[in-house]
Design an enzyme around this catalytic site. Structure first.
Site, PDB file in Angstrom:
ATOM      1  N   LYS A 172       0.854  -1.188   0.000  1.00 37.77           N
ATOM      2  CA  LYS A 172       0.000   0.000   0.000  1.00 37.77           C
ATOM      3  C   LYS A 172       0.884   1.230   0.000  1.00 37.77           C
ATOM      4  O   LYS A 172       2.017   1.178   0.485  1.00 37.77           O
ATOM      5  CB  LYS A 172      -0.880   0.025   1.258  1.00 37.77           C
ATOM      6  CG  LYS A 172      -2.106   0.909   1.133  1.00 37.77           C
ATOM      7  CD  LYS A 172      -3.259   0.159   0.490  1.00 37.77           C
ATOM      8  CE  LYS A 172      -4.531   0.963   0.446  1.00 37.77           C
ATOM      9  NZ  LYS A 172      -5.691   0.090   0.223  1.00 37.77           N
TER      10      LYS A 172
HETATM   11  N1  GLU Z   1      -7.380   0.184  -3.014  1.00 33.12           N
HETATM   12  C1  GLU Z   1      -8.151  -0.978  -3.280  1.00 33.12           C
HETATM   13  C2  GLU Z   1      -8.220  -1.858  -2.054  1.00 33.12           C
HETATM   14  O1  GLU Z   1      -8.072  -1.396  -0.941  1.00 33.12           O
HETATM   15  C3  GLU Z   1      -7.723  -1.712  -4.546  1.00 33.12           C
HETATM   16  C4  GLU Z   1      -6.298  -2.191  -4.580  1.00 33.12           C
HETATM   17  C5  GLU Z   1      -5.879  -2.726  -5.951  1.00 33.12           C
HETATM   18  O2  GLU Z   1      -6.673  -2.810  -6.864  1.00 33.12           O
HETATM   19  O3  GLU Z   1      -4.687  -3.038  -6.053  1.00 33.12           O
HETATM   20  O4  GLU Z   1      -8.498  -3.019  -2.135  1.00 33.12           O
END
Ligand code: GLU
Length: 435
Positions: free
Chosen positions: A125
């Site tokens: 993240k």
């Molecule tokens: N931000 C989204 C989540 O928390 C998607 C992450 C992604 O598609 O890599 O799942």
């Protein structure tokens, strides 16, 4: 007596400094969730410490020239929590409250989520502590590009693949893809997902998280004997996830009776016109001022009469302070980490079923995976095919988790962690320690 200390005196698990101070907040909540799953991991519990410390943390300074000629510095992060099952995968968040501890927790929940739906990724993240609403479009672009350059050391189509999260979108992904591609000298569409469709994005990606929330929500409602037709739904956060989930529930005959976002709290017993509300949010930036609904005090949201509650905003919203007021029978976590472990226990005792984030909002990353696969093969699928595959994966994952929950008589959160952590640690064990 020898002056050389015996090796047994060397502490086995000295925590790095950034893990020591912070046992509150999202990372502390995540650690409690890991502690709850550990008794169910059998021989793999030997590896559990792997889950309690991120593999790699990058903190970057992001300096940009503002439109007025001054220089501003923002703090950015990319955390790769675990890479045992594949490259890192997870979004990038722009928000004024972003902290390292938060990004660590979000990266860890990505590891669990990706393993829960069995997409071949680890968890990662990123984020920048910034209020993007205070930047001009040109400043936002410069900040995004500089951040991408700074984390360019560790991202890449086979290393770590960012995506949208809170306050980031297809345009930001386009800038990230372009910056990475310019720096590496070749167009690398697969370095980020959630891109615009004309730049290697996937049909269905924008709606995927909300569609996943709806899909598993309907499955869970069936187990409760809760009919969607006429069900009262309350949604916190009316952005991409909450808006889409609300619309799909309304399309299926449910009534969206309450919504809350950073601009206000609204209630309408007969159910809101969700497409009109989505258009209003698009135009004005929030739910405030939407005609026809009653305005409630912020704290009143949690106590509204409803059957299904969808927190789809930020972490730690449902806490020991408000869990008691909740009237819903089913909570579907569209947000990451919206419920604290203390609130989990209170709601469990009240008989409220919680569909945890790590399965409920996995639709987004599932279609991100489809996007990445399509980019690699340069062959693009129809929206129908994408949605059908998404629904199949979500239903299968839900069914497996439901079964584990019954078998061990644990919550759906612990069941999801059992399935996911077993996969992660099994991969970890098979790969072995190097050197
Ligand atoms: N931000 C989204 C989540 O928390 C998607 C992450 C992604 O598609 O890599 O799942």
């Amino acid at each position: 007596m020898s002056s050389v200390p015996s090796t047994s005196a060397v502490p086995q698990h000295v925590l790095p400094s950034y893990l020591q101070a912070d046992h509150l907040g999202p990372w502390g909540n995540y650690l409690k969730q890991v502690d709850r799953v550990t008794p169910y991991l059998g021989h793999l519990s030997r590896w559990v410490e792997t889950l309690k410390r991120p593999k790699r943390i990058l903190i970057v300074d992001v300096p940009i020239e503002m439109d007025n000629g001054t220089i501003a510095h923002f703090e950015g992060y990319r955390v790769q929590h675990n890479l045992s099952r594949g490259p890192g995968k997870g979004g990038v968040r722009f928000h004024q409250d972003v902290t390292l501890s938060e990004v660590m927790a979000l990266s860890a929940w990505m590891s669990v989520k990706n393993a829960a739906v069995n997409v071949p990724y680890g968890g990662a993240k990123g984020g920048i502590r910034v209020d993007p609403k205070k930047l001009s479009r040109a400043e936002l672009e410069r900040m995004t590009r500089r951040y991408t350059s700074e984390i360019g050391l560790i991202i890449g189509p086979t290393k770590d693949i960012p995506a949208p999260d809170v306050n980031t979108n297809g345009q930001i992904m386009a800038w990230m893809m372009d910056t990475y591609s310019m720096n590496t000298g070749s167009t690398a569409t697969g370095v980020v997902t959630g891109k615009p469709v004309d730049l290697g994005g996937s049909l269905g990606r924008n709606e995927a998280t909300g569609r996943g929330v709806f899909t598993v929500g309907v499955e869970a409602a069936q187990h409760l004997g809760l009919k969607i037709e006429g069900a009262r739904v309350a949604v916190q956060g009316f952005g991409n996830v909450g808006g889409t989930a609300g619309r799909l529930f309304a399309d299926a005959g449910a009534r969206v009776v309450a919504v809350q976002d950073h601009t206000g709290t609204l209630y309408q017993e007969a159910g809101m016109d969700v497409p009109a509300l989505q258009a209003h949010v698009q135009q004005t930036g929030g739910v405030a001022g939407f005609a026809g609904a009653e305005v409630l005090a912020h704290e009143a949201f949690w106590g509204v009469p409803c059957d299904i509650l969808i927190p789809a905003a930020l972490e730690s919203q449902i806490t020991a302070d408000n869990a008691d007021q909740i009237q819903a029978r089913l909570i579907i976590e569209g947000a990451n980490g919206p419920t604290t472990p203390e609130a989990d226990d209170i709601l469990h005792d009240k008989g409220v079923l919680i569909l945890p984030d790590v399965i409920a909002n996995a639709g987004g990353v599932t279609v991100s995976y489809f996007e990445w696969v399509q980019d690699f093969s340069s062959f693009f699928w129809s929206e129908e095919e994408i949605n059908a595959r998404l629904v199949r994966i979500m239903k299968e994952a839900f069914a497996g988790i439901w079964q584990v929950a019954q078998e061990h008589q644990v919550s759906l959160r612990t069941a999801t962690f059992i399935v996911a952590c077993t996969r992660i640690l099994h991969a970890r064990e098979m790969r072995g320690l190097y050197p």
